[in-house]
Design a protein around this motif. Structure first.
Motif, PDB file in Angstrom:
ATOM      1  N   ALA A 173      -3.985 -13.092  -0.258  1.00 40.82           N
ATOM      2  CA  ALA A 173      -4.647 -13.287   1.023  1.00 40.82           C
ATOM      3  C   ALA A 173      -5.833 -14.211   0.825  1.00 40.82           C
ATOM      4  CB  ALA A 173      -5.124 -11.949   1.589  1.00 40.82           C
TER       5      ALA A 173
ATOM      6  N   VAL B   4      -1.814  -8.484  -4.509  1.00 43.08           N
ATOM      7  CA  VAL B   4      -2.154  -8.843  -3.132  1.00 43.08           C
ATOM      8  C   VAL B   4      -2.439 -10.339  -3.034  1.00 43.08           C
ATOM      9  CG1 VAL B   4      -4.614  -8.292  -3.390  1.00 43.08           C
ATOM     10  CG2 VAL B   4      -3.568  -8.200  -1.135  1.00 43.08           C
TER      11      VAL B   4
ATOM     12  N   SER C 191       1.050  -8.590   1.520  1.00 45.72           N
ATOM     13  CA  SER C 191       0.532  -9.536   2.497  1.00 45.72           C
ATOM     14  C   SER C 191      -0.548  -8.875   3.343  1.00 45.72           C
ATOM     15  CB  SER C 191       1.668 -10.043   3.385  1.00 45.72           C
ATOM     16  OG  SER C 191       2.671 -10.630   2.595  1.00 45.72           O
ATOM     17  N   ALA C 192      -1.763  -8.915   2.865  1.00 44.55           N
ATOM     18  CA  ALA C 192      -2.875  -8.260   3.550  1.00 44.55           C
ATOM     19  C   ALA C 192      -3.172  -8.887   4.910  1.00 44.55           C
ATOM     20  CB  ALA C 192      -4.121  -8.305   2.673  1.00 44.55           C
ATOM     21  N   ASN C 193      -2.756 -10.105   5.125  1.00 45.66           N
ATOM     22  CA  ASN C 193      -3.009 -10.764   6.412  1.00 45.66           C
ATOM     23  C   ASN C 193      -2.224 -10.128   7.547  1.00 45.66           C
ATOM     24  OD1 ASN C 193      -4.598 -12.520   4.984  1.00 45.66           O
ATOM     25  ND2 ASN C 193      -3.199 -14.249   5.142  1.00 45.66           N
TER      26      ASN C 193
ATOM     27  N   ILE D 288     -10.797  -5.603   2.253  1.00 45.55           N
ATOM     28  CA  ILE D 288     -10.080  -4.470   1.655  1.00 45.55           C
ATOM     29  C   ILE D 288     -10.966  -3.776   0.634  1.00 45.55           C
ATOM     30  CG2 ILE D 288      -8.137  -3.817   0.172  1.00 45.55           C
ATOM     31  CD1 ILE D 288      -6.537  -6.071   1.538  1.00 45.55           C
TER      32      ILE D 288
ATOM     33  N   ARG E 163      -1.773  -6.865   8.005  1.00 45.50           N
ATOM     34  CA  ARG E 163      -2.146  -5.470   8.208  1.00 45.50           C
ATOM     35  C   ARG E 163      -3.639  -5.337   8.450  1.00 45.50           C
ATOM     36  NH1 ARG E 163       1.494  -5.772   4.317  1.00 45.50           N
ATOM     37  NH2 ARG E 163       3.251  -4.365   4.336  1.00 45.50           N
TER      38      ARG E 163
ATOM     39  N   VAL F  66     -10.254 -11.671   3.330  1.00 45.04           N
ATOM     40  CA  VAL F  66      -9.397 -10.500   3.548  1.00 45.04           C
ATOM     41  C   VAL F  66      -9.477  -9.570   2.344  1.00 45.04           C
ATOM     42  CG1 VAL F  66      -7.034  -9.697   3.926  1.00 45.04           C
ATOM     43  CG2 VAL F  66      -7.859 -11.749   5.102  1.00 45.04           C
ATOM     44  N   LEU F  67      -9.452 -10.139   1.132  1.00 54.38           N
ATOM     45  CA  LEU F  67      -9.586  -9.319  -0.078  1.00 54.38           C
ATOM     46  C   LEU F  67     -10.937  -8.614  -0.107  1.00 54.38           C
ATOM     47  CD1 LEU F  67      -8.050 -11.702  -2.758  1.00 54.38           C
ATOM     48  CD2 LEU F  67      -7.010  -9.679  -1.730  1.00 54.38           C
TER      49      LEU F  67
ATOM     50  N   PRO G 287      -6.965  -3.750   7.435  1.00 50.12           N
ATOM     51  CA  PRO G 287      -7.337  -3.287   6.090  1.00 50.12           C
ATOM     52  C   PRO G 287      -7.572  -1.782   5.966  1.00 50.12           C
ATOM     53  CG  PRO G 287      -9.054  -4.696   7.020  1.00 50.12           C
ATOM     54  CD  PRO G 287      -7.895  -4.729   7.957  1.00 50.12           C
TER      55      PRO G 287
ATOM     56  N   PHE H 167      -4.110   0.094   5.822  1.00 43.41           N
ATOM     57  CA  PHE H 167      -3.445  -0.409   4.618  1.00 43.41           C
ATOM     58  C   PHE H 167      -4.090   0.188   3.371  1.00 43.41           C
ATOM     59  CE2 PHE H 167      -2.470  -4.224   1.765  1.00 43.41           C
ATOM     60  CZ  PHE H 167      -1.194  -3.786   1.476  1.00 43.41           C
TER      61      PHE H 167
END
Length: 116
Positions: free
Chosen positions: A90, A88, A60-62, A98, A64, A94-95, A66, A69
């Protein structure tokens, strides 16, 4: 379900080719039991295994930032000698963030699936 890294220590005995863990704050009927972080759990598994692939079902990248993480994931990939697979979920931005933090654009290592 594998409940501890020690169970993974002998991948041949368990006949596992890969092991995955959730990356959620809680999950349905498991909410009242012990719930460990995905990255530390996979890091422990990486240290006691040598051949099975390890991964997150959907990180769940949302939840954290980036940068830290991405550093945690790079460390996990190093500890596992490249056996880590990131799943992942998101929003696309968000992707992209990252991917930028890792110094690359979205490519074969990063992809998104949109529900229609």
């Amino acid at each position: 379900m594998v409940r501890d890294a020690g169970t993974l220590a002998d991948g041949r005995a368990t006949r596992l080719d890969h092991a995955w863990t959730y990356d959620h704050l809680t999950w349905r009927n498991l909410r009242d039991g012990p719930w460990f972080g995905a990255v530390p759990t996979l890091a422990a598994a990486a240290l006691v295994t040598s051949r099975i692939r390890l991964g997150t079902l959907v990180a769940s990248a949302n939840f954290r930032h980036p940068v830290p993480f991405a550093k945690e994931l790079m460390t996990l990939d190093d500890l596992s000698h490249g056996r880590f697979t990131l799943g992942v979920g998101a929003e696309p931005e968000v992707l992209n963030q990252i991917a930028r933090e890792l110094g690359q654009g979205l490519n074969q290592n990063f992809f998104s699936i949109s529900a229609t």
